[in-house]
Design an enzyme around this catalytic site. Sequence first.
Site, short mmCIF file in Angstrom:
data_model
loop_
_atom_site.label_atom_id
_atom_site.label_comp_id
_atom_site.label_asym_id
_atom_site.label_seq_id
_atom_site.Cartn_x
_atom_site.Cartn_y
_atom_site.Cartn_z
N ASP A 37 0.86 -1.20 0.00
CA ASP A 37 0.00 0.00 0.00
C ASP A 37 0.89 1.25 0.00
O ASP A 37 1.93 1.26 0.65
CB ASP A 37 -0.92 0.05 1.23
CG ASP A 37 -2.20 0.81 0.94
OD1 ASP A 37 -3.29 0.21 1.01
OD2 ASP A 37 -2.12 2.03 0.64
N SER A 68 4.00 1.84 -5.58
CA SER A 68 2.74 2.06 -6.28
C SER A 68 2.54 1.00 -7.36
O SER A 68 3.50 0.61 -8.04
CB SER A 68 2.72 3.45 -6.92
OG SER A 68 1.58 3.58 -7.73
N TYR A 160 -13.98 5.23 -13.56
CA TYR A 160 -13.86 4.04 -12.69
C TYR A 160 -14.51 2.82 -13.35
O TYR A 160 -13.93 1.72 -13.39
CB TYR A 160 -14.52 4.38 -11.36
CG TYR A 160 -14.49 3.33 -10.30
CD1 TYR A 160 -13.31 2.97 -9.65
CD2 TYR A 160 -15.68 2.70 -9.90
CE1 TYR A 160 -13.31 2.02 -8.64
CE2 TYR A 160 -15.69 1.76 -8.89
CZ TYR A 160 -14.50 1.42 -8.27
OH TYR A 160 -14.51 0.47 -7.28
N LYS A 164 -12.63 -0.63 -14.51
CA LYS A 164 -13.02 -1.92 -13.95
C LYS A 164 -13.44 -2.90 -15.06
O LYS A 164 -13.13 -4.09 -14.99
CB LYS A 164 -14.15 -1.74 -12.94
CG LYS A 164 -13.73 -1.03 -11.64
CD LYS A 164 -12.60 -1.75 -10.93
CE LYS A 164 -12.47 -1.38 -9.47
NZ LYS A 164 -11.27 -1.99 -8.85
N ALA A 193 -18.27 -0.63 3.42
CA ALA A 193 -18.06 0.72 3.94
C ALA A 193 -16.58 0.84 4.27
O ALA A 193 -16.08 0.18 5.19
CB ALA A 193 -18.91 0.92 5.19
#
Length: 297
Positions: A37, A68, A160, A164, A193
């Site tokens: 990460d 990254s 996005y 995807k 969430a």
Amino acid sequence: MICFENRVAVVTGAGEGIGRDYALDLAKKGAKVVVNDIGHGPDGISTAKKVVEEIILAGGRAAASLDSVTTMEGGRRIVETALDHFGKVDILINNAGILRDRTFMKMTEKEWDDVIAVHLKGAFCVTQPALNIMKGRLYGRIVFTVSSTGLYGAFGQANYGAAKMGIIGLMQSLKLEIAKYNIKVNAVAPNAATGMTRGVFPEEVIKRIKPEFNTPLVTFLCSEENIESGMIFTMSAGWFARSAMVSGKGVCIGDTERKITAEEVRERFDRIKSLENALPYENAGEIYSLGRPLTGR
Ligand code: NAD
């Protein structure tokens, strides 16, 4: 018990959210885990390092990678972290993600490029070096992360959704290329969430869509017992289902010699667009096999 003893896993974007729980679960079941990460907590400490500490404190084995996923160099270094610490890679979960929401007409080139870079290019950059190792060992389990936004659309998420669905296109060809090496690749569309969806869901929904509710399916897909490849799974709050690209039964108008008119198509358009008895196909060759109408199936 599903066990990952002697298995090495790489989980990208695992410092927080859904990826963190994947990493914890694999480690709990015996895998040595590279927690990747680029993120930091409010205290400035790397989130990947915190997850590694958590795993080690619980008696597991893990190493942090702060690179990254967006460059080939980053992808190579993520995989090298696994090789340096644990000598191989058996499992890769491409999970890192960001959002840059904006309606399509207002979206900037940077918002488009940044999202494509993390999700779609990132999937390429990390998977290619990982596959190099997996191929040589004739074993691998890869999970890509997609989204209901790509499958069905969401307001303000064209970048996005495109990224995807690009991953699904990548997977459909990749599954064919790696089948002979005993490497399985699947995609999951989770729901939780997390930092990414902060402010999106109301309080009563947040309680029901905890990140960890996505983990069991991904853990299973990463296991030796999973023999499926090229599948897409959708999940939310303990519900798990397969999603698929399907083709309808269709209608054969021509005879492969005479020209067909737009009016003939118009007359049959209801049947052409019908998904009654639609089926998923293993690969494109099955649908387009030259001159063989599919109406008979
Ligand atoms: P999250 O923001 O909690 O976690 C994503 C992690 O990826 C973060 O820790 C972030 O630092 C890391 N990351 C971002 N860019 C990176 C990079 N270039 N290299 C390495 N790491 C990077 O979000 P999440 O909800 O846990 O999302 C995980 C995955 O699930 C993402 O791919 C996301 O698109 C997908 N997803 C989430 C939901 C949802 O409801 N939360 C729905 C559909 C798909």
